[in-house]
Structure formats: structure tokens, C-alpha cells
Design an enzyme around this catalytic site. Structure first.
Site, PDB file in Angstrom:
ATOM      1  N   ASP A  10      -3.020   4.395  -2.895  1.00  0.00           N
ATOM      2  CA  ASP A  10      -4.015   5.232  -1.897  1.00  0.00           C
ATOM      3  C   ASP A  10      -4.460   6.492  -2.251  1.00  0.00           C
ATOM      4  OD1 ASP A  10      -4.978   5.060   0.350  1.00  0.00           O
ATOM      5  OD2 ASP A  10      -4.648   6.862   1.410  1.00  0.00           O
TER       6      ASP A  10
ATOM      7  N   HIS B 227     -11.268  -2.009   3.234  1.00  0.00           N
ATOM      8  CA  HIS B 227     -10.979  -2.433   5.440  1.00  0.00           C
ATOM      9  C   HIS B 227     -11.725  -0.699   5.200  1.00  0.00           C
ATOM     10  CE1 HIS B 227      -8.129   0.472   2.796  1.00  0.00           C
ATOM     11  NE2 HIS B 227      -7.830   0.369   3.817  1.00  0.00           N
ATOM     12  N   ASP B 228     -12.289  -0.555   4.426  1.00  0.00           N
ATOM     13  CA  ASP B 228     -13.282   1.105   4.628  1.00  0.00           C
ATOM     14  C   ASP B 228     -14.792   0.603   4.701  1.00  0.00           C
ATOM     15  OD1 ASP B 228     -10.698   2.273   4.691  1.00  0.00           O
ATOM     16  OD2 ASP B 228     -10.796   2.565   2.887  1.00  0.00           O
TER      17      ASP B 228
ATOM     18  N   GLU C   2      -6.416   3.260  -5.720  1.00  0.00           N
ATOM     19  CA  GLU C   2      -7.885   3.626  -5.271  1.00  0.00           C
ATOM     20  C   GLU C   2      -8.458   5.025  -5.822  1.00  0.00           C
ATOM     21  OE1 GLU C   2      -9.884   4.261  -0.946  1.00  0.00           O
ATOM     22  OE2 GLU C   2      -8.055   5.215  -1.651  1.00  0.00           O
TER      23      GLU C   2
ATOM     24  N   ASP D 164       1.228  -1.020   0.136  1.00  0.00           N
ATOM     25  CA  ASP D 164      -0.220  -0.101  -0.013  1.00  0.00           C
ATOM     26  C   ASP D 164       0.300   1.271   0.168  1.00  0.00           C
ATOM     27  OD1 ASP D 164      -2.207   2.272   0.753  1.00  0.00           O
ATOM     28  OD2 ASP D 164      -3.271  -0.137   1.315  1.00  0.00           O
TER      29      ASP D 164
HETATM   30  O1  TEU Z   1      -9.720   5.899   1.793  1.00  0.00           O
HETATM   31  C1  TEU Z   1      -9.986   6.535   1.131  1.00  0.00           C
HETATM   32  C2  TEU Z   1     -11.591   7.029   1.314  1.00  0.00           C
HETATM   33  O2  TEU Z   1     -12.010   8.401   0.400  1.00  0.00           O
HETATM   34  C3  TEU Z   1     -11.704   7.025   2.584  1.00  0.00           C
HETATM   35  O3  TEU Z   1     -12.889   8.367   2.653  1.00  0.00           O
HETATM   36  C4  TEU Z   1     -13.352   5.866   2.529  1.00  0.00           C
HETATM   37  O4  TEU Z   1     -13.891   6.789   1.418  1.00  0.00           O
HETATM   38  C5  TEU Z   1     -13.669   6.101   3.984  1.00  0.00           C
HETATM   39  O5  TEU Z   1     -12.602   5.880   4.763  1.00  0.00           O
HETATM   40  C6  TEU Z   1     -15.176   5.857   3.938  1.00  0.00           C
HETATM   41  O6  TEU Z   1     -15.108   4.524   3.217  1.00  0.00           O
HETATM   42  C7  TEU Z   1      -7.872   5.443   2.075  1.00  0.00           C
HETATM   43  C8  TEU Z   1      -8.201   4.287   3.063  1.00  0.00           C
HETATM   44  O7  TEU Z   1      -8.296   3.395   2.223  1.00  0.00           O
HETATM   45  C9  TEU Z   1      -8.838   4.640   4.185  1.00  0.00           C
HETATM   46  O8  TEU Z   1      -8.605   3.613   5.230  1.00  0.00           O
HETATM   47  C10 TEU Z   1      -7.892   5.716   4.793  1.00  0.00           C
HETATM   48  O9  TEU Z   1      -8.571   6.274   5.999  1.00  0.00           O
HETATM   49  C11 TEU Z   1      -7.767   7.150   3.668  1.00  0.00           C
HETATM   50  O10 TEU Z   1      -7.505   6.421   2.998  1.00  0.00           O
HETATM   51  C12 TEU Z   1      -6.638   7.954   4.627  1.00  0.00           C
HETATM   52  O11 TEU Z   1      -5.861   7.438   3.833  1.00  0.00           O
END
Ligand code: TEU
Length: 527
Positions: free
Chosen positions: A201, A325-326, A264, A99
Site C-alpha cells: 500500500d 477498489h479506489d 501501489e 496487501d
Molecule cells: O490508496 C492510496 C491512495 O492514494 C488513495 O488516496 C487513492 O488515491 C484514493 O482512494 C482515491 O482514489 C491506498 C488504498 O488503496 C486505499 O484503499 C486506502 O484508503 C489508502 O491507501 C490508505 O491506506
């Protein structure tokens, strides 16, 4: 047959390192733990693992706030452990994707510490600093994706800095050539260590408007949504200049053989596909999150399948994602029975599938009590359901008290069902979702049409989604019942049932029609 790359043929598996396997009893997963569990991934039939950030970090955003891009956080192990992980993975034919977090660092990164030390510091322009908009007012209306304004006042130098996410995550200034060079050196550092590619990311956020214009109000905003959505991120996301940077990242990875660049990107299809880049010299795989966002019914899924295929630039390779994970886990969103149908969909669509750890055992979100909350997304805007802890809980490996994950106190709670839903138990149960995942991935290997074939004849009949994969005289028909009721007399070509989500059903001849059980998906080989 077209000669495809490993990232086109293969299946990617995302590991959230804090929750995969702990090896030292601190309740947090680590690299030696991942090494211990590589055989699970290999038996599943996976080709590449993507590991969420493992860099040194104060963990304000659990590793997405980096203090050193060229090292490993003590909690996860050491660089030596990382080298061992790459060697052990490669020995098993498994690729390793890291990542890469280029949009922002931690406030504790030495670059930011220098940058904030004085306006004259050579690293001042490595971040995005702005004067107050007059009388201490914010420079403009830009909002953080984790709540509140995106500007944080720095009293020492009397300017604001910009942060797309937490105030502990200042955005780097990607218009500065020195920043770009430093970050491309980071890519080379890991490529030299043998990593097979990167998941980048928030690739679509790297560049912000150089005139710092206010974002327009979002007329569709509904109370209860994240406060960030009150505005449309017109000037803070998907800026045209970002594509030159994606192309540069690609050219760095292209100086090494056979590496992959994944982005992403949360954007509508027509904008998403622009990240393949001019002449396909952008991201190899701009992540396609459509399945996470669409309503789960046959008509909506058919629509995104067709829109996506139609929008793909010539020669661009598709990909599909069910979870990360989001986002809420697919088995929580759809229920256990429909999660099996989702697995069949993911693994029979055209393009590279990405599986999020735990999906293969039908893992569900784990409810998090207020005192257990870790995620800043929940802490900053509580009660809106924005917290991501539920989908980040420890992987249950066996039926023991701590599920084989740790000998200590797990950093997030284990699911209440872990005595039943765990890798060991599901391996033994012939009809389990784990065995379905294995059979589906095996089938992808056995039937090249699933990788190389076209996707055609997408049709919707009630809540049955049907499509075909074709290549030469090979023809597979996939029919998925997205409803919880039985569906009768579905017309199908004469053929043999290769696989059903109901693993008891296989090898049947399907003579022109078939019934589908509730939540059943089937793959039929036409004769
Ligand atoms: O996530 C990007 C993102 O757009 C997030 O705001 C996501 O939509 C949010 O978690 C709501 O579901 C990436 C990573 O995957 C995330 O874990 C990080 O917190 C974020 O970037 C900041 O680096």
C-alpha cells in the site's frame, strides 16, 4: 524463449474481501467465502489472487487501518481459515498475494497506544511527532489525503502526530530502524505461512521530508477537487530515501523463492519506473495505473503505451491495471460495450494484467444513497464524488434475491441489475463479457507471443488503436475500435481472425482489410 516467472506469465485478480462472498450471514465477505469461490477464479484462468487487507482493524478505512499485522480480523475468519485458503489456492495452482500496509497503522495498534502514552516511551519515535509551530499552530502545511490537515493534536503529550490519511491512521516513522525491522518481520511471518507476495500500500509515501518543509501551492488546483490537491505533495511523497526501503523489502522477499513484490504507486510514468529500483532490485511490479488516468481515446492510449515502453528500464517487466477498489469501475466509466474493448486491450498489452473482481462480468458502480455511505473518503468530503463505496459493492453470483453473496443484509447494496448481471447468468450466455474474458485469458495461454512477444507498430487511425505483438515468426495484430460507430476498411495484414469482442465473429479470413463494428476489438493472426 525467455524463462519467465509466474508473475510475468500470469494474470492477477484483486479480491476485495468484504464483498466477494459471505459465508456466515453477517453481510460481509470472508475467507471461507473466498475459498468457496476459488473455482470461479480458476475457471476464469487466473494465476494469482491479491486480497485487500484482512488484518484485525477497527475498519475506519476498511482494513487499511491495522491493529495487528500478524493476524486475521474476526469478521474475515481466523488464521486457520487463512492457512486453509493458501492450501486450497495452491492445490489449484493459484498464488496468493497479500496487501501489506506499511505506511500507517490504526490509532488502536498497540505500537501507537504506547507511542502516544508519553514522550519518553520507547515507541515514541515509531510515529511522526512534532511540536506545534508556535501558539498551537500546525507544524507545517501538510494535508491529509482524506481532507483537512495531516496533523492531529495529542493533548496528553502536547504534540502533533502526522497522518497521510485519516486521523485514525497515524503514519509510521520509516526512518526508525526498529520500525523497519518490525515490519520486515511481518513480511517474514506471512512468507513463512506460504504467501506468494505482497501488494504494498502507498509505497511512494513511506518517507517524508526530514526537514518538514511546507509543500508548495498547486497552481493547477480546481475547486471541487479533493482539498489535498491544493498543494503539490513535494515533501510528503516520492522522497529519494524511499528507494532504499523498497530495496530492503525486496531483499526480504528475495530470501524466499519465487515471491513477488508489487507497489501501489500513483506517479507519472518517468517517476513510477524508478520504483523498479537500482539494478531492478526494487518492486517487481510498480503498479501502472495509466489506463485509469488517461482519456479513453486511441491517441491518448497509444501515447501512454509508447511512453511506458520507452521509460521501462532494461529488463523491467511491464504491467497494466483497469480498476481497483479506489476508482470508478471501468464499465461505469466507459459503458458496457467499451468495457469489452478495454478487456481485450488489458489482456493483449505487453505485461502482467490485473483484473479487479467484477470486471469479468462488466460490473458497474452501484449508486450509494447518503444513508448507505460507508467510506470515510465520502464522509469527510461529501459530494465531491470521492466516495469509493460504489466500486466496492458485493459480487453478484446468481439471480437470487441476495445474489448468492450472503444470507444476511449486505454491508453495501447490490446493484439493481444483479438479477441479470451475475456470474451464473453470464456463464450461460455465450456472448457475455464473462465468456470474452475467459476466451482472452485462454488465448494468452495458447499464444505465447501475447506473453513473450514485443509490442510494436502502435498506430492510431481515427479512434482505432492498432498494435502488434511479435515474436519470431509469430505476429498478432490487435485493432480496437474505441468509438461507438462502425469503422470501415481498416487495412490489416492477411490473416485469420482469432477473436473478436463480438464473440459471434471468429475464424474469418481477413484479406488485407476489415471493418470493425462499433465498440469492436479484434485479434488477427498474420499469415
Ligand atoms: O490508496 C492510496 C491512495 O492514494 C488513495 O488516496 C487513492 O488515491 C484514493 O482512494 C482515491 O482514489 C491506498 C488504498 O488503496 C486505499 O484503499 C486506502 O484508503 C489508502 O491507501 C490508505 O491506506
Amino acid at each position: 524463449m525467455q524463462d519467465l516467472k509466474w508473475w510475468q506469465r500470469g494474470v492477477i485478480y484483486q479480491i476485495y474481501p468484504r464483498s466477494f462472498q459471505d459465508s456466515d450471514g453477517d453481510g460481509i465477505g470472508d475467507l471461507p467465502g473466498i475459498i468457496r469461490r476459488l473455482d470461479h477464479v480458476v475457471t476464469l484462468g487466473i494465476d494469482a489472487i491479491w486480497i485487500s487487507p484482512i488484518y484485525p482493524s477497527p475498519m475506519a478505512d476498511f482494513g487499511y487501518d491495522v491493529t495487528d499485522y500478524c493476524n486475521v480480523a474476526g469478521v474475515f475468519g481466523s488464521l486457520a481459515d487463512f492457512d486453509r485458503l493458501v492450501a486450497e489456492a495452491h492445490r489449484r495452482g493459484l498464488r496468493v498475494i497479500l496487501d501489506f500496509v506499511p505506511n500507517h497503522t490504526s490509532t488502536e495498534h498497540p505500537w501507537f497506544i504506547e507511542s502516544r502514552s508519553s514522550r519518553a516511551n520507547p515507541k515514541r519515535d515509531w510515529y511522526i511527532w512534532r511540536d506545534a509551530g508556535g501558539e498551537g499552530a500546525l507544524p507545517n502545511n501538510w494535508l491529509s489525503r482524506f481532507g483537512g490537515p495531516a496533523w492531529e493534536w495529542d493533548g496528553r503529550t502536547n504534540q502533533y502526530y502526522y497522518h497521510s490519511f485519516l486521523k485514525e491512521q497515524p503514519d509510521l516513522n520509516w526512518r526508525n530502524p526498529a520500525v523497519k525491522q518490525a515490519m520486515y518481520d511481518v513480511l517474514r511471518f506471512w512468507l513463512d505461512r506460504g504467501v506468494d507476495g505482497f501488494r504494498v500500500d502507498v509505497l511512494w509515501l513511506l518517507i517524508k521530508d526530514d526537514q518538514f518543509r511546507d509543500n508548495p501551492v498547486n497552481p493547477g488546483y480546481l475547486p471541487g477537487e479533493s482539498s489535498h490537491d491544493r498543494l503539490l505533495p513535494f515533501y510528503t511523497a516520492n522522497r529519494p530515501e524511499v528507494h532504499a526501503i523498497v530495496a530492503e523489502m525486496r531483499s526480504v522477499t528475495d530470501t524466499y523463492p519465487d515471491r513477488v513484490l508489487i507497489g501501489e504507486i500513483y506517479l507519472p510514468i518517468e517517476q513510477l519506473v524508478t520504483y523498479y529500483g537500482h539494478d531492478l532490485k526494487g518492486a517487481h511490479l510498480p503498479f501502472n495505473f495509466q489506463l485509469l488516468q488517461t482519456a479513453w481515446n486511441a491517441a491518448s492510449i497509444a501515447q501512454i503505451m509508447e511512453e511506458y515502453e520507452a521509460a521501462l528500464p532494461h529488463g523491467a517487466w511491464p504491467n497494466w491495471v483497469l480498476g481497483n477498489h479506489d476508482k470508478e469501475r471501468i464499465a461505469s466509466k466507459l459503458g458496457s460495450a467499451q468495457a469489452r474493448v478495454a478487456a481485450m486491450l488489458l489482456l493483449t498489452l505487453r505485461g502482467t494484467p490485473t483484473i479487479y473482481y467484477g470486471e469479468e462480468i462488466g460490473m458497474k458502480d452501484v449508486p450509494i444513497a447518503p444513508e448507505q455511505v460507508q467510506d470515510p473518503a465520502e464522509k469527510n468530503e461529501p459530494g465531491l464524488g470521492l466516495g469509493r463505496d460504489p466500486e466496492r459493492t458485493p459480487m453478484p453470483w446468481d439471480g437470487s434475491l441476495l445474489a448468492g453473496f450472503t444470507s444476511g443484509e449486505p454491508w453495501l447494496p447490490l446493484g439493481a441489475d444483479h438479477a441479470r448481471v451475475n456470474v451464473e447468468a453470464l456463464r450461460e450466455s455465450r456472448r457475455s463479457i464473462l465468456n470474452l474474458y475467459r476466451r482472452l485469458i485462454d488465448l494468452r495461454r495458447d499464444k505465447p507471443v501475447l506473453t513473450h512477444g514485443s509490442i510494436d507498430a502502435v498506430t492510431v487511425q481515427g479512434n482505432i488503436l492498432r498494435y502488434e505483438r511479435r515474436q519470431g515468426d509469430q505476429r498478432l495484430v490487435i485493432a480496437l475500435n474505441l468509438a461507438h460507430e462502425r469503422a470501415r476498411a481498416l487495412s490489416l495484414p492477411a490473416g485469420r481472425l482469432l477473436l473478436s469482442t463480438d464473440l459471434d465473429r471468429a475464424g474469418e479470413d481477413v484479406g488485407g482489410s476489415a471493418s470493425l463494428g462499433a465498440d469492436e476489438g479484434i485479434i488477427v493472426q498474420g499469415t
